[in-house]
Design a protein around this motif. Structure first.
Motif, PDB file in Angstrom:
ATOM      1  N   GLN A   1       0.233 -43.043 -37.043  1.00  0.00           N
ATOM      2  CA  GLN A   1       1.626 -42.716 -37.009  1.00  0.00           C
ATOM      3  C   GLN A   1       1.966 -41.375 -36.850  1.00  0.00           C
ATOM      4  O   GLN A   1       0.827 -40.410 -37.452  1.00  0.00           O
ATOM      5  CB  GLN A   1       2.304 -42.988 -38.395  1.00  0.00           C
ATOM      6  CG  GLN A   1       2.220 -44.748 -38.612  1.00  0.00           C
ATOM      7  CD  GLN A   1       2.029 -45.122 -39.995  1.00  0.00           C
ATOM      8  OE1 GLN A   1       2.107 -43.998 -40.895  1.00  0.00           O
ATOM      9  NE2 GLN A   1       1.506 -46.174 -40.189  1.00  0.00           N
ATOM     10  N   VAL A   2       2.891 -40.746 -36.234  1.00  0.00           N
ATOM     11  CA  VAL A   2       3.213 -39.465 -36.225  1.00  0.00           C
ATOM     12  C   VAL A   2       4.806 -39.329 -36.993  1.00  0.00           C
ATOM     13  O   VAL A   2       5.521 -40.256 -36.853  1.00  0.00           O
ATOM     14  CB  VAL A   2       3.477 -38.875 -34.732  1.00  0.00           C
ATOM     15  CG1 VAL A   2       3.998 -37.753 -34.521  1.00  0.00           C
ATOM     16  CG2 VAL A   2       2.255 -39.232 -33.853  1.00  0.00           C
ATOM     17  N   SER A   3       4.791 -38.286 -37.577  1.00  0.00           N
ATOM     18  CA  SER A   3       5.888 -38.337 -38.675  1.00  0.00           C
ATOM     19  C   SER A   3       6.496 -36.782 -38.777  1.00  0.00           C
ATOM     20  O   SER A   3       5.710 -36.055 -38.804  1.00  0.00           O
ATOM     21  CB  SER A   3       5.539 -39.166 -39.937  1.00  0.00           C
ATOM     22  OG  SER A   3       6.761 -38.851 -40.540  1.00  0.00           O
TER      23      SER A   3
ATOM     24  N   THR B   1       4.113 -38.999 -27.489  1.00  0.00           N
ATOM     25  CA  THR B   1       4.035 -39.034 -26.057  1.00  0.00           C
ATOM     26  C   THR B   1       2.690 -38.828 -25.656  1.00  0.00           C
ATOM     27  O   THR B   1       2.042 -39.553 -24.575  1.00  0.00           O
ATOM     28  CB  THR B   1       5.049 -38.073 -25.322  1.00  0.00           C
ATOM     29  OG1 THR B   1       6.330 -38.289 -25.474  1.00  0.00           O
ATOM     30  CG2 THR B   1       4.783 -38.147 -23.560  1.00  0.00           C
ATOM     31  N   ALA B   2       1.825 -38.025 -26.397  1.00  0.00           N
ATOM     32  CA  ALA B   2       0.235 -37.599 -26.069  1.00  0.00           C
ATOM     33  C   ALA B   2      -0.547 -38.962 -26.545  1.00  0.00           C
ATOM     34  O   ALA B   2      -1.635 -38.985 -26.556  1.00  0.00           O
ATOM     35  CB  ALA B   2       0.085 -36.439 -26.690  1.00  0.00           C
ATOM     36  N   GLY B   3      -0.062 -39.895 -27.278  1.00  0.00           N
ATOM     37  CA  GLY B   3      -0.695 -41.099 -27.733  1.00  0.00           C
ATOM     38  C   GLY B   3      -1.187 -41.044 -29.019  1.00  0.00           C
ATOM     39  O   GLY B   3      -2.293 -41.678 -29.532  1.00  0.00           O
ATOM     40  N   LEU B   4      -0.775 -39.994 -29.926  1.00  0.00           N
ATOM     41  CA  LEU B   4      -1.391 -39.980 -31.178  1.00  0.00           C
ATOM     42  C   LEU B   4      -0.770 -40.982 -32.372  1.00  0.00           C
ATOM     43  O   LEU B   4      -1.569 -41.058 -33.434  1.00  0.00           O
ATOM     44  CB  LEU B   4      -0.946 -38.532 -31.947  1.00  0.00           C
ATOM     45  CG  LEU B   4      -1.658 -37.323 -30.990  1.00  0.00           C
ATOM     46  CD1 LEU B   4      -1.377 -36.214 -31.543  1.00  0.00           C
ATOM     47  CD2 LEU B   4      -3.101 -37.553 -30.563  1.00  0.00           C
ATOM     48  N   GLY B   5       0.240 -41.848 -31.858  1.00  0.00           N
ATOM     49  CA  GLY B   5       0.609 -42.862 -32.870  1.00  0.00           C
ATOM     50  C   GLY B   5       2.043 -43.120 -32.570  1.00  0.00           C
ATOM     51  O   GLY B   5       2.649 -42.781 -31.628  1.00  0.00           O
ATOM     52  N   LEU B   6       2.383 -44.440 -33.528  1.00  0.00           N
ATOM     53  CA  LEU B   6       3.761 -44.638 -33.380  1.00  0.00           C
ATOM     54  C   LEU B   6       4.658 -43.741 -34.083  1.00  0.00           C
ATOM     55  O   LEU B   6       4.323 -42.806 -34.864  1.00  0.00           O
ATOM     56  CB  LEU B   6       4.137 -45.720 -34.300  1.00  0.00           C
ATOM     57  CG  LEU B   6       3.188 -47.162 -34.271  1.00  0.00           C
ATOM     58  CD1 LEU B   6       3.493 -48.176 -34.834  1.00  0.00           C
ATOM     59  CD2 LEU B   6       3.075 -47.595 -32.582  1.00  0.00           C
ATOM     60  N   ALA B   7       5.967 -43.396 -33.757  1.00  0.00           N
ATOM     61  CA  ALA B   7       6.853 -42.512 -34.299  1.00  0.00           C
ATOM     62  C   ALA B   7       8.213 -43.124 -34.365  1.00  0.00           C
ATOM     63  O   ALA B   7       8.527 -44.010 -33.534  1.00  0.00           O
ATOM     64  CB  ALA B   7       6.905 -41.141 -33.512  1.00  0.00           C
ATOM     65  N   GLN B   8       9.175 -42.666 -35.211  1.00  0.00           N
ATOM     66  CA  GLN B   8      10.557 -43.010 -35.097  1.00  0.00           C
ATOM     67  C   GLN B   8      11.381 -41.690 -35.079  1.00  0.00           C
ATOM     68  O   GLN B   8      11.354 -40.848 -35.824  1.00  0.00           O
ATOM     69  CB  GLN B   8      10.829 -43.762 -36.611  1.00  0.00           C
ATOM     70  CG  GLN B   8      12.392 -44.395 -36.334  1.00  0.00           C
ATOM     71  CD  GLN B   8      12.643 -45.004 -37.822  1.00  0.00           C
ATOM     72  OE1 GLN B   8      12.964 -44.292 -38.747  1.00  0.00           O
ATOM     73  NE2 GLN B   8      13.131 -46.250 -37.550  1.00  0.00           N
TER      74      GLN B   8
END
Length: 293
Positions: free
Chosen positions: A188-190, A230-237
């Motif tokens: 995840q990206v948060s 966008t760089a593919g580091l994880g899911l984000a809301q």
């Protein structure tokens, strides 16, 4: 002080009309009140202000100078306390608080406003945390979500939807979540919630929430969050207005659409009720017109 100002106004009227009775009529008070006011001023100054007889009154030499001074001071006081003329109002500073996520939307609008009104200074405070509007002396604010402070004067602008997104490369490598339970299996990206020191909670339909735990990239800026996703580091809301251009380009994919929460209201607000300067009202109306959907 207020009583002394009233004495000065009565005196100036009498000096201009040169008649106590006419002055009383103009001021809607009794002739005796005019006489008492002049007498009180004479006691305060220790000088005679008028030569008077049964037919007329005439300023003494001291009274003439005193009248000139009073008229000048009262004019300055009226200008200070009265609503300023529009030409003078369009100057000064306006402090605006807004979500950092709206940087790209607000920047061109505020630059346009500044170019239209070169004597108005803008102080923009961008933060994805709620501003302390009193401590920071905020004149106007933009906020997503409910405004709990009932003293705010607020108008709705639009709505902000929260979309769960990920890059095609990430999904190719790790697959798509099919349910909310699947989120725990994904990176995840948060955004950081400064109030708790933890990642912001993700919101979903019917009050469901998820606390990000496998956070690979934690930031305090929404545009950095978007860039990491966008760089593919994880899911984000993220907010729909940030994600939509990247989705259109194919750089992000929108996930779990049927679990998306009800969109949040986006509001423009003034922290205080009561009188508002022309410059603040000008920006308030400008932003309401340009940001309303």
């Amino acid at each position: 002080m207020r009583d002394k100002l009233a004495l000065l106004r009565i005196f100036c009227t009498a000096a201009e009309l040169r008649h106590f009775k006419d002055s009383a009529t103009k001021l809607a008070i009794s002739p005796q009140a005019v006489t008492r006011a002049v007498q009180q001023l004479e006691q305060l100054t220790g000088e005679l202000l008028f030569h008077r007889n049964t037919r007329q009154i005439r300023l003494t030499q001291f009274g003439q100078q005193f009248y000139q001074d009073c008229r000048q001071q009262l004019a300055q006081l009226e200008q200070l306390l009265s609503p300023r003329a529009a030409s003078n109002e369009l100057s000064g500073e306006i402090r605006l608080a807004a979500p950092a996520a709206m940087r790209s939307i607000l920047a061109p609008l505020l630059i346009e406003f500044a170019q239209l009104h070169p004597h108005i200074g803008l102080d923009l405070r961008l933060s994805d945390q709620h501003s302390a509007v009193v401590d920071e002396q905020i004149d106007l604010g933009i906020r997503a979500g409910l405004l709990r402070d009932q003293s705010f004067v607020a108008v709705p602008l639009s709505e902000v939807a929260l979309w769960l997104v990920a890059s095609p490369n990430y999904l190719k490598q790790f697959g798509q979540p099919a349910t909310l339970d699947d989120l725990a299996q994904h990176q995840q990206v948060s955004m950081l919630d400064n109030a708790t020191g933890k990642p912001w909670i993700w919101f979903f339909k019917d009050g469901a929430t998820y606390q990000p735990r496998k956070v690979r990239y934690l930031v305090n800026d929404a545009e950095q969050e978007l860039a990491a996703a966008t760089a593919g580091l994880g899911l984000a809301q993220v907010a729909d207005f940030l994600a939509a251009p990247q989705i259109k380009l194919g750089a992000l994919v929108r996930l779990l659409k049927h679990h998306e929460p009800t969109p949040w209201p986006l509001s423009l607000y003034r922290p205080q009720r009561g009188p508002v300067s022309a410059r603040v009202r000008l920006l308030f109306d400008f932003l309401r017109k340009r940001l309303s959907v």
